[in-house]
Design a protein around this motif. Sequence first.
Motif, mmCIF file in Angstrom:
data_model
loop_
_atom_site.group_PDB
_atom_site.id
_atom_site.type_symbol
_atom_site.label_atom_id
_atom_site.label_comp_id
_atom_site.label_asym_id
_atom_site.label_seq_id
_atom_site.Cartn_x
_atom_site.Cartn_y
_atom_site.Cartn_z
ATOM 1 N N LYS A 161 0.854 -1.184 0.000
ATOM 2 C CA LYS A 161 0.000 0.000 0.000
ATOM 3 C C LYS A 161 0.894 1.239 0.000
ATOM 4 O O LYS A 161 1.976 1.208 0.595
ATOM 5 C CB LYS A 161 -0.817 0.029 1.302
ATOM 6 N N PRO A 162 0.423 2.351 -0.562
ATOM 7 C CA PRO A 162 1.224 3.572 -0.458
ATOM 8 C C PRO A 162 1.336 4.019 1.007
ATOM 9 O O PRO A 162 0.364 3.922 1.756
ATOM 10 C CB PRO A 162 0.425 4.610 -1.253
ATOM 11 N N VAL A 163 2.515 4.432 1.397
ATOM 12 C CA VAL A 163 2.745 5.015 2.730
ATOM 13 C C VAL A 163 3.508 6.307 2.478
ATOM 14 O O VAL A 163 4.361 6.361 1.586
ATOM 15 C CB VAL A 163 3.572 4.057 3.618
ATOM 16 N N VAL A 164 3.191 7.349 3.239
ATOM 17 C CA VAL A 164 3.845 8.642 3.036
ATOM 18 C C VAL A 164 4.899 8.869 4.107
ATOM 19 O O VAL A 164 4.611 8.712 5.296
ATOM 20 C CB VAL A 164 2.808 9.780 3.105
ATOM 21 N N ALA A 165 6.099 9.242 3.682
ATOM 22 C CA ALA A 165 7.157 9.579 4.644
ATOM 23 C C ALA A 165 7.413 11.078 4.580
ATOM 24 O O ALA A 165 7.772 11.601 3.519
ATOM 25 C CB ALA A 165 8.431 8.811 4.294
ATOM 26 N N PHE A 166 7.196 11.767 5.701
ATOM 27 C CA PHE A 166 7.544 13.193 5.792
ATOM 28 C C PHE A 166 8.933 13.263 6.419
ATOM 29 O O PHE A 166 9.156 12.697 7.497
ATOM 30 C CB PHE A 166 6.554 13.937 6.688
ATOM 31 N N THR A 167 9.848 13.970 5.772
ATOM 32 C CA THR A 167 11.198 13.995 6.323
ATOM 33 C C THR A 167 11.889 15.317 6.064
ATOM 34 O O THR A 167 11.609 15.989 5.057
ATOM 35 C CB THR A 167 12.043 12.837 5.746
ATOM 36 N N GLY A 168 12.798 15.691 6.960
ATOM 37 C CA GLY A 168 13.681 16.812 6.706
ATOM 38 C C GLY A 168 14.730 16.385 5.701
ATOM 39 O O GLY A 168 14.910 15.187 5.430
ATOM 40 N N ASP A 169 15.438 17.368 5.142
ATOM 41 C CA ASP A 169 16.443 17.015 4.134
ATOM 42 C C ASP A 169 17.651 16.309 4.759
ATOM 43 O O ASP A 169 18.200 15.364 4.187
ATOM 44 C CB ASP A 169 16.861 18.220 3.280
ATOM 45 N N ALA A 170 18.054 16.721 5.966
ATOM 46 C CA ALA A 170 19.197 16.051 6.602
ATOM 47 C C ALA A 170 18.829 14.617 6.973
ATOM 48 O O ALA A 170 19.627 13.693 6.792
ATOM 49 C CB ALA A 170 19.630 16.816 7.849
#
Length: 535
Positions: free
Chosen positions: A424-433
């Motif tokens: 299933k699609p999962v969304v990862a929110f992340t900072g660039d570092a």
Amino acid sequence: MATAAQIIAARLHDAGCRHAFGIPGGEVLTLIDALTQAGIAFHLCKHENAGGFMAEGTWHATGAPAVLVATVGPGVANLVNAVANARQDRVPMIVLSGRVDAAEVETYTHQIFDHGAVLAPITKASLTIADGAVATQIDKAVMLALADQPGPVHLDLPIRVAATQQNGDDIVRQMPPRPVAPAPGPDLDAARALLAGARRPVMLAGVDALNHGAGREITDLATKFSIPLITTYKAKGLMREDDPLCLGAAGLSPKADAILLPVVQSADLVILAGYDPIEMRIGWKNPWPADADVIEFTATANTHYMHQAKYRFRCNTVAGLKVLRDGIRPRQCWPGNEVAAIKDRLAQTFPVDEGWGPAAIIDAARAALPDDIVATADTGAHRILLSQICKCFSPRTLLQSTGLCTMGIALPLAIGHSIASNRKPVVAFTGDAGLEMVLGELATARDLKVPVIVIVFVDAALALIEMKQRAMQLGNAGVNFDRTDFPAIARALGGAGVCAGSRGELAAEIAAALERDSFTVIACPLDRRAYDGRF
Ligand SMILES: Cc1ncc(C[n+]2csc(CCOP(=O)(O)OP(=O)(O)O)c2C)c(N)n1
């Protein structure tokens, strides 16, 4: 007859495990073969630390223990952070490492150090598998990992033992003890009397409540007595966060805590429902006087001393809340619209009505994603804002590291969750570092064919630390870096890569990503200092 490796694999399969992650070395090949033969897919990752987070993702998706495999020496050294995270974040994990046979170690030093000595402080137990005791040891490991509070258990498997046939290969099967309810007695009577008389009670829920599946009981108690609920970040979604009684999450945002701590402090009763303060900032240390009316239901004894409670019960959260209110007539506490006013203040504190910026990214992404999407968040400024703004409607829908607060977790958690939930699609929110720490795992997303959507807040800064550095009036050092072309990297590693610089573009790119079979990286450019004054 079965080999030690086969017995371990069979018991893990029996415990519901279907996925293992890691990087092979010669010392674990027998084990990996046995896992595969038993029906546990072995997934190659690029770094054992990320493999640990992928394994954790499978636990959130399925409820079966996470399985991480590492080879002798450097393999074990690489997984330390993920194992520490499993310990601090209460994740049941079986950590399997290969080791040189005991006799060999006496005359051989290549890659050898004491795995157990390194892992003992960050695991619930570290066992060396012994010829003749394998069935008991693997069962013990599964049982210990799952027992309250869940955590990682390490098994060091000597090469020769792995391939040795075991006599009496019956799989021992013990499950963790049944959930316990608080014992009847004067403490319980007194706690129940407090609930019966409270006019402004508040409930706090945390990771134990999550692991006890206490969402329904918490929602029911809150609703029947109109008790406002505050959760930790990990417990978001135990009650629908659009419920008028749900005040959202506390613990890491000074602005949210400035509103929520006084609510807790002015309550005439605080109910701690599976609340473990390991996720909380220092402001939550002794937030109420030691003699305040506080009832605590926890999985383990309170040895952290972050707070005290007048009535403490070491029990299952669901069972505790049930006996607390059993037979007490529901009623309307908190008369007037005080709770609604607090909820309004929280909403005004975290506005989302900007054209573009971190709040706009979160707001636009939420609107473009299905309600039931599972998201992960990395560690940093973006995560605090996200956790305050983003509403969860069920538990384990915003996964993050909150006990250890490690960076580099969002992408691998999303990969693991996706593979364990039929891609299933999962969304990862992340900072660039945070993303730069685990960029190689985009290749793992490619290999495993998971349609993970990575939304990167590109501000070319360790924003959270840069803000602290400025607040301490120190010079700027070690917190800024150059901008990375994330879309180009994504494409080079076999996925889709795009930029989104407006709400419209972000919505369109999310819609396109949801249709793709491959992973997508959506880079969202921001100014440095975009988080100033936000939380
Ligand atoms: C493995 C690890 N190293 C260092 C830290 C300390 N730390 C916490 S937040 C942060 C900055 C993260 O930067 P970025 O991923 O760009 O996110 P932002 O703060 O900009 O949103 C750092 C270095 C950490 N939590 N984990």
